[in-house]
Design a protein around this motif. Sequence first.
Motif, PDB file in Angstrom:
ATOM      1  N   ASN A 142       0.861  -1.189   0.000  1.00 24.67           N
ATOM      2  CA  ASN A 142       0.000   0.000   0.000  1.00 24.67           C
ATOM      3  C   ASN A 142       0.893   1.235   0.000  1.00 24.67           C
ATOM      4  N   ILE A 143       0.734   2.086  -0.985  1.00 20.81           N
ATOM      5  CA  ILE A 143       1.582   3.264  -1.132  1.00 20.81           C
ATOM      6  C   ILE A 143       0.753   4.521  -0.907  1.00 20.81           C
ATOM      7  N   ASP A 144       1.233   5.379  -0.025  1.00 15.51           N
ATOM      8  CA  ASP A 144       0.584   6.673   0.215  1.00 15.51           C
ATOM      9  C   ASP A 144       1.121   7.663  -0.821  1.00 15.51           C
ATOM     10  N   TRP A 145       0.532   7.659  -1.999  1.00 13.10           N
ATOM     11  CA  TRP A 145       1.067   8.405  -3.134  1.00 13.10           C
ATOM     12  C   TRP A 145       1.153   9.898  -2.870  1.00 13.10           C
ATOM     13  N   LEU A 146       0.134  10.469  -2.238  1.00 12.10           N
ATOM     14  CA  LEU A 146       0.088  11.913  -2.022  1.00 12.10           C
ATOM     15  C   LEU A 146       0.497  12.311  -0.610  1.00 12.10           C
ATOM     16  N   GLY A 147       0.723  11.342   0.263  1.00 11.37           N
ATOM     17  CA  GLY A 147       1.115  11.651   1.636  1.00 11.37           C
ATOM     18  C   GLY A 147       2.590  11.490   1.897  1.00 11.37           C
ATOM     19  N   SER A 148       3.344  11.071   0.892  1.00  8.63           N
ATOM     20  CA  SER A 148       4.785  10.882   1.046  1.00  8.63           C
ATOM     21  C   SER A 148       5.540  11.938   0.240  1.00  8.63           C
ATOM     22  N   PRO A 149       6.514  12.615   0.853  1.00 14.92           N
ATOM     23  CA  PRO A 149       7.285  13.618   0.103  1.00 14.92           C
ATOM     24  C   PRO A 149       8.014  13.032  -1.106  1.00 14.92           C
ATOM     25  N   ASN A 150       8.333  11.744  -1.048  1.00 15.71           N
ATOM     26  CA  ASN A 150       9.085  11.125  -2.134  1.00 15.71           C
ATOM     27  C   ASN A 150       8.242  10.854  -3.377  1.00 15.71           C
ATOM     28  N   THR A 151       6.927  10.728  -3.198  1.00 13.40           N
ATOM     29  CA  THR A 151       6.074  10.393  -4.340  1.00 13.40           C
ATOM     30  C   THR A 151       5.118  11.515  -4.739  1.00 13.40           C
ATOM     31  N   ALA A 152       4.775  12.399  -3.809  1.00 16.90           N
ATOM     32  CA  ALA A 152       3.776  13.437  -4.102  1.00 16.90           C
ATOM     33  C   ALA A 152       4.213  14.336  -5.249  1.00 16.90           C
ATOM     34  N   LEU A 153       5.460  14.757  -5.226  1.00 18.14           N
ATOM     35  CA  LEU A 153       5.947  15.650  -6.282  1.00 18.14           C
ATOM     36  C   LEU A 153       5.924  14.968  -7.644  1.00 18.14           C
ATOM     37  N   PHE A 154       6.278  13.687  -7.673  1.00 14.27           N
ATOM     38  CA  PHE A 154       6.291  12.966  -8.944  1.00 14.27           C
ATOM     39  C   PHE A 154       4.872  12.737  -9.467  1.00 14.27           C
ATOM     40  N   VAL A 155       3.915  12.497  -8.570  1.00 17.66           N
ATOM     41  CA  VAL A 155       2.526  12.318  -8.992  1.00 17.66           C
ATOM     42  C   VAL A 155       1.994  13.592  -9.627  1.00 17.66           C
TER      43      VAL A 155
END
Length: 292
Positions: A142-155
């Motif tokens: 389960n990935i917190d796409w918008l709650g993680s600094p590492n993935t939010a910017l890329f999304v």
Amino acid sequence: MNKRNDKLGFAFTAPYIIFTTIFFLLPLLWSIWLAFTNWNLISPDIQNVGLGNFIDALKSPAIHAAFFVTYKFLLVFVPLAVVLSMIIAVLVHGLPKFKGLYLVAFFLPYLSSGVVTSLIVKGFLSYNGPLNTWLRNRFDVNIDWLGSPNTALFVVSFMIAWKMSGYYALILISGLESINDEIYEAAMMDGASNRTIFWKITVPMMYPSLYTVLILAVGVSFGIFTEVYQLTGGGPNYATNTWQMEIYNQAFVNLKSGYASAIAILASIVTFMSISVIRKLIEKWGHHYGWN
């Protein structure tokens, strides 16, 4: 006759001049004056604080974050947008027919509302959304796409790149159409591979359209607001806090319109200087291939 033409020309340009004066020039002058004041948009009292707003902005961790986040978006969004639009342009250009139909299909996301697109993406990437549900059922992940600094910017970057790629592809395909087929034929007769033809002929000869796309994409990266506001609100931990997001928060959440105006002026200076430097670098690359 000359006086008549002058009056006719002024009549045609007058709506644009009036529009620019009312919605650009006057707000610009007002914001410059406002940047030296302290006003909450409600009280009739307006205090003059001099350079205090600019000094506070330069010391603010949120402003520092917005500065670096903007360049992170630049480094992620611009390559993504250019690569996606180039792939679309090359694929559509190679089609034997129905090119216009496919271009319209790829162009449709650009016409869609940024708010609607953001809400769809937010629902798709939510905990109970289809992507996370499939990842949990298939891989127990389960990935917190918008709650993680590492993935939010890329999304956010990928979503905007998807939205803009169809528009940029229209510009790039015009560059592809302008290349004479005889150049490709001569290169193939000399034994050049498809990769060599693409990097040594196609890309350099597309410089005018690539120049336009790159400058437009850089401008977009300095003006990201709607998608960030809807998806992350600038978080988590300022990971997606752009200039526009900070201006909005200060002006309409904290009711510090003078401080927000100072941030807007600083953002304008940074944007102008950055685009000027990037434009010079792109032009230097073009000069290398003989473009003036």
